[in-house]
Design a protein around this motif. Structure first.
Motif, PDB file in Angstrom:
ATOM      1  N   ALA A   1      75.090  54.626  16.948  1.00 37.12           N
ATOM      2  CA  ALA A   1      75.253  54.992  18.353  1.00 37.12           C
ATOM      3  C   ALA A   1      74.926  53.799  19.237  1.00 37.12           C
ATOM      4  CB  ALA A   1      74.358  56.172  18.717  1.00 37.12           C
ATOM      5  N   GLY A   2      75.516  53.775  20.412  1.00 39.47           N
ATOM      6  CA  GLY A   2      75.224  52.738  21.383  1.00 39.47           C
ATOM      7  C   GLY A   2      73.933  53.017  22.118  1.00 39.47           C
ATOM      8  N   GLU A   3      73.182  51.979  22.378  1.00 41.79           N
ATOM      9  CA  GLU A   3      71.909  52.123  23.088  1.00 41.79           C
ATOM     10  C   GLU A   3      72.103  52.781  24.455  1.00 41.79           C
ATOM     11  OE1 GLU A   3      68.243  49.297  24.779  1.00 41.79           O
ATOM     12  OE2 GLU A   3      70.166  48.404  24.193  1.00 41.79           O
ATOM     13  N   LYS A   4      73.184  52.436  25.153  1.00 38.36           N
ATOM     14  CA  LYS A   4      73.399  52.929  26.510  1.00 38.36           C
ATOM     15  C   LYS A   4      74.486  54.004  26.570  1.00 38.36           C
ATOM     16  CE  LYS A   4      71.826  48.616  28.634  1.00 38.36           C
ATOM     17  NZ  LYS A   4      72.162  47.499  29.552  1.00 38.36           N
ATOM     18  N   ALA A   5      74.831  54.569  25.418  1.00 39.34           N
ATOM     19  CA  ALA A   5      75.875  55.599  25.377  1.00 39.34           C
ATOM     20  C   ALA A   5      75.363  56.916  25.944  1.00 39.34           C
ATOM     21  CB  ALA A   5      76.354  55.796  23.953  1.00 39.34           C
ATOM     22  N   HIS A   6      76.163  57.554  26.780  1.00 42.23           N
ATOM     23  CA  HIS A   6      75.786  58.870  27.308  1.00 42.23           C
ATOM     24  C   HIS A   6      75.686  59.899  26.192  1.00 42.23           C
ATOM     25  CE1 HIS A   6      80.113  59.264  26.860  1.00 42.23           C
ATOM     26  NE2 HIS A   6      79.981  60.577  26.956  1.00 42.23           N
ATOM     27  N   SER A   7      76.351  59.630  25.075  1.00 44.58           N
ATOM     28  CA  SER A   7      76.393  60.544  23.937  1.00 44.58           C
ATOM     29  C   SER A   7      75.287  60.300  22.916  1.00 44.58           C
ATOM     30  CB  SER A   7      77.734  60.387  23.229  1.00 44.58           C
ATOM     31  OG  SER A   7      77.917  59.022  22.834  1.00 44.58           O
ATOM     32  N   ARG A   8      74.432  59.360  23.158  1.00 46.36           N
ATOM     33  CA  ARG A   8      73.439  58.947  22.159  1.00 46.36           C
ATOM     34  C   ARG A   8      72.604  60.120  21.638  1.00 46.36           C
ATOM     35  NH1 ARG A   8      68.805  54.199  23.112  1.00 46.36           N
ATOM     36  NH2 ARG A   8      67.382  54.888  21.447  1.00 46.36           N
ATOM     37  N   TYR A   9      72.317  61.071  22.491  1.00 49.42           N
ATOM     38  CA  TYR A   9      71.431  62.167  22.081  1.00 49.42           C
ATOM     39  C   TYR A   9      72.052  63.027  20.981  1.00 49.42           C
ATOM     40  CZ  TYR A   9      74.007  65.613  24.944  1.00 49.42           C
ATOM     41  OH  TYR A   9      74.961  66.445  25.488  1.00 49.42           O
ATOM     42  N   PHE A  10      73.390  63.104  20.925  1.00 53.71           N
ATOM     43  CA  PHE A  10      74.028  63.831  19.836  1.00 53.71           C
ATOM     44  C   PHE A  10      73.681  63.195  18.491  1.00 53.71           C
ATOM     45  CE2 PHE A  10      77.388  64.949  23.120  1.00 53.71           C
ATOM     46  CZ  PHE A  10      77.088  66.301  23.163  1.00 53.71           C
ATOM     47  N   SER A  11      73.752  61.869  18.439  1.00 54.07           N
ATOM     48  CA  SER A  11      73.443  61.144  17.199  1.00 54.07           C
ATOM     49  C   SER A  11      71.977  61.305  16.827  1.00 54.07           C
ATOM     50  CB  SER A  11      73.775  59.658  17.365  1.00 54.07           C
ATOM     51  OG  SER A  11      75.166  59.454  17.473  1.00 54.07           O
ATOM     52  N   GLU A  12      71.116  61.241  17.822  1.00 57.76           N
ATOM     53  CA  GLU A  12      69.681  61.349  17.545  1.00 57.76           C
ATOM     54  C   GLU A  12      69.332  62.732  17.009  1.00 57.76           C
ATOM     55  OE1 GLU A  12      67.975  58.076  20.757  1.00 57.76           O
ATOM     56  OE2 GLU A  12      68.314  60.142  21.418  1.00 57.76           O
ATOM     57  N   THR A  13      69.943  63.781  17.568  1.00 59.02           N
ATOM     58  CA  THR A  13      69.675  65.134  17.072  1.00 59.02           C
ATOM     59  C   THR A  13      70.197  65.307  15.650  1.00 59.02           C
ATOM     60  OG1 THR A  13      69.772  66.049  19.305  1.00 59.02           O
ATOM     61  CG2 THR A  13      70.049  67.585  17.476  1.00 59.02           C
ATOM     62  N   ALA A  14      71.394  64.776  15.388  1.00 53.88           N
ATOM     63  CA  ALA A  14      71.947  64.877  14.034  1.00 53.88           C
ATOM     64  C   ALA A  14      71.043  64.167  13.039  1.00 53.88           C
ATOM     65  CB  ALA A  14      73.353  64.282  14.002  1.00 53.88           C
ATOM     66  N   TYR A  15      70.553  63.005  13.416  1.00 50.60           N
ATOM     67  CA  TYR A  15      69.654  62.259  12.532  1.00 50.60           C
ATOM     68  C   TYR A  15      68.378  63.051  12.263  1.00 50.60           C
ATOM     69  CZ  TYR A  15      66.329  58.760  10.939  1.00 50.60           C
ATOM     70  OH  TYR A  15      65.371  58.084  10.229  1.00 50.60           O
ATOM     71  N   GLU A  16      67.813  63.620  13.310  1.00 47.11           N
ATOM     72  CA  GLU A  16      66.573  64.391  13.155  1.00 47.11           C
ATOM     73  C   GLU A  16      66.792  65.629  12.284  1.00 47.11           C
ATOM     74  OE1 GLU A  16      65.663  65.186  17.198  1.00 47.11           O
ATOM     75  OE2 GLU A  16      65.059  63.115  17.654  1.00 47.11           O
ATOM     76  N   SER A  17      67.960  66.222  12.371  1.00 44.36           N
ATOM     77  CA  SER A  17      68.242  67.456  11.637  1.00 44.36           C
ATOM     78  C   SER A  17      68.606  67.199  10.177  1.00 44.36           C
ATOM     79  CB  SER A  17      69.388  68.219  12.310  1.00 44.36           C
ATOM     80  OG  SER A  17      69.061  68.542  13.647  1.00 44.36           O
ATOM     81  N   ALA A  18      69.119  66.018   9.885  1.00 43.55           N
ATOM     82  CA  ALA A  18      69.552  65.700   8.529  1.00 43.55           C
ATOM     83  C   ALA A  18      68.358  65.517   7.608  1.00 43.55           C
ATOM     84  CB  ALA A  18      70.412  64.443   8.530  1.00 43.55           C
ATOM     85  N   ALA A  19      68.602  65.678   6.323  1.00 38.91           N
ATOM     86  CA  ALA A  19      67.541  65.512   5.331  1.00 38.91           C
ATOM     87  C   ALA A  19      67.898  64.363   4.395  1.00 38.91           C
ATOM     88  CB  ALA A  19      67.378  66.797   4.531  1.00 38.91           C
ATOM     89  N   GLY A  20      66.918  63.918   3.634  1.00 39.69           N
ATOM     90  CA  GLY A  20      67.176  62.952   2.574  1.00 39.69           C
ATOM     91  C   GLY A  20      67.468  61.559   3.074  1.00 39.69           C
ATOM     92  N   LEU A  21      68.406  60.873   2.436  1.00 37.17           N
ATOM     93  CA  LEU A  21      68.738  59.488   2.750  1.00 37.17           C
ATOM     94  C   LEU A  21      69.554  59.430   4.035  1.00 37.17           C
ATOM     95  CD1 LEU A  21      69.759  58.302  -0.828  1.00 37.17           C
ATOM     96  CD2 LEU A  21      67.624  57.808   0.376  1.00 37.17           C
ATOM     97  N   LYS A  22      68.961  58.915   5.073  1.00 35.69           N
ATOM     98  CA  LYS A  22      69.631  58.876   6.367  1.00 35.69           C
ATOM     99  C   LYS A  22      69.155  57.661   7.142  1.00 35.69           C
ATOM    100  CE  LYS A  22      66.124  61.932   8.459  1.00 35.69           C
ATOM    101  NZ  LYS A  22      65.894  63.166   9.243  1.00 35.69           N
ATOM    102  N   GLU A  23      70.032  57.155   8.009  1.00 27.00           N
ATOM    103  CA  GLU A  23      69.684  56.006   8.837  1.00 27.00           C
ATOM    104  C   GLU A  23      70.353  56.164  10.190  1.00 27.00           C
ATOM    105  OE1 GLU A  23      70.020  51.098   9.003  1.00 27.00           O
ATOM    106  OE2 GLU A  23      70.649  52.173   7.204  1.00 27.00           O
TER     107      GLU A  23
END
Length: 321
Positions: A266-288
């Motif tokens: 995700a882009g640091e200044k992207a208006h959509s960044r929070y979607f990526s952050e939530t997906a990352y937080e919700s995912a399990a196992g090997l994630k980056e």
């Protein structure tokens, strides 16, 4: 709007080290999907790993997904950029509609196609979803265990955005009002026998529009990214399009992708960044989660010096083996 003489226009230059071939395949709903297959030249007889790529939401394969496919083919993968159902050169009527179910299936159909090619190792297939197709790619990877690794770039969760609005600020009253409007439009569409569409969404962006809307127009409505088959460039979704996304959360089972790896960009200044952050937080196992410094949402559509292609290549080489 940028006038173009041919619909074969691509918004990027094909590498002289890569071949591109038009292909078609069907999903399990019987919809014929159109794709471009990118193959590194001089690969010999070795069966290569492959990556299916789609997005952004409302775009076509001649735009961002094709650019990603070209760049990753340069790095040793066979790649398939495809138009989702009901858009671009893919079939499906009526035009310009989306579905969380069907668009998720489109990725698995792409895996079907790749896995039966003789020059592809079917045990080494990954997917990339860009923008709204990032959410659909994650949704596809959860049940489809043939997908060995999944990456998203500048991801949107279309269902969440449609149901809850940006930053989840849509109230239940606003949601109900929207459903009522869609219901009324369905009566009109039923009477007319055809769906209604809005005006070309990015054709006349006002000066006081949100910055991210201006950024969309700077991609889709200029020489940078315009394509006549892209509904974001030259059309709009149907007026009833959002209803199924509003009522069908797509990332409820994201944990089931584990133990297969996920890369979320995700882009640091992207208006959509929070979607990526939530997906990352919700995912399990090997994630980056990789945040690209100073980048806005659309920078990750086509800016080759910004998109971390070497990181994507490393991720898939490590995990498609």
């Amino acid at each position: 709007m940028v006038p173009l003489d041919t619909t074969d226009h691509y918004t990027f230059q094909l590498s002289d080290k890569v071949t591109r071939q038009k292909v078609t395949f069907k999903n399990r709903f019987g919809i014929k999907l159109s794709g471009d297959l990118y193959v590194p030249k001089n690969i010999g007889a070795t069966a290569l790993p492959a990556i299916a790529i789609s997005g952004p939401y409302g775009a076509v394969k001649e735009q961002s997904s094709g650019l990603y496919a070209n760049q990753l083919a340069l790095r040793g993968f066979i790649t398939l950029a495809f138009d989702p159902s009901y858009t671009g050169e893919s079939s499906g009527e009526p035009r310009h509609i989306s579905s969380p179910d069907i668009n998720t299936e489109d990725f698995s159909a792409a895996v079907d196609y790749l896995g039966i090619q003789k020059n592809i190792d079917r045990n080494k297939i990954g997917v990339i979803g860009i923008c709204g197709f990032g959410g659909y790619a994650l949704n596809a990877a959860a049940p489809d265990k043939r997908i060995k690794a999944v990456a998203t770039s500048t991801m949107y969760d279309i269902s969440r955005g449609a149901a809850k609005g940006y930053y989840d600020k849509k109230t239940s009253e606003e949601r109900t009002k929207e459903f009522v409007q869609i219901n009324e439009q369905r009566w009109k569409d039923a009477e007319n026998g055809t769906p209604a569409y809005g005006a070309t969404g990015l054709a006349n962006v006002p000066e006081n529009a949100p910055q991210f809307v201006t950024e969309y127009a700077a991609y889709y409505r200029t020489n940078r990214g315009f394509h006549p088959r892209s509904l974001n460039s030259n059309g709009s979704w149907s007026l009833t399009n959002s209803v199924t996304n509003m009522n069908a959360p797509i990332l409820a089972y994201i944990e089931e992708i584990s133990p297969r790896p996920i890369l979320i960009i995700a882009g640091e200044k992207a208006h959509s960044r929070y979607f990526s952050e939530t997906a990352y937080e919700s995912a399990a196992g090997l994630k980056e989660l990789l945040i690209v410094p100073n980048a806005v949402h659309t920078d990750l559509y086509d800016k080759i010096d910004v998109i971390p292609f070497d990181k994507l290549a490393k991720f898939f080489k490590q995990n498609l083996k």
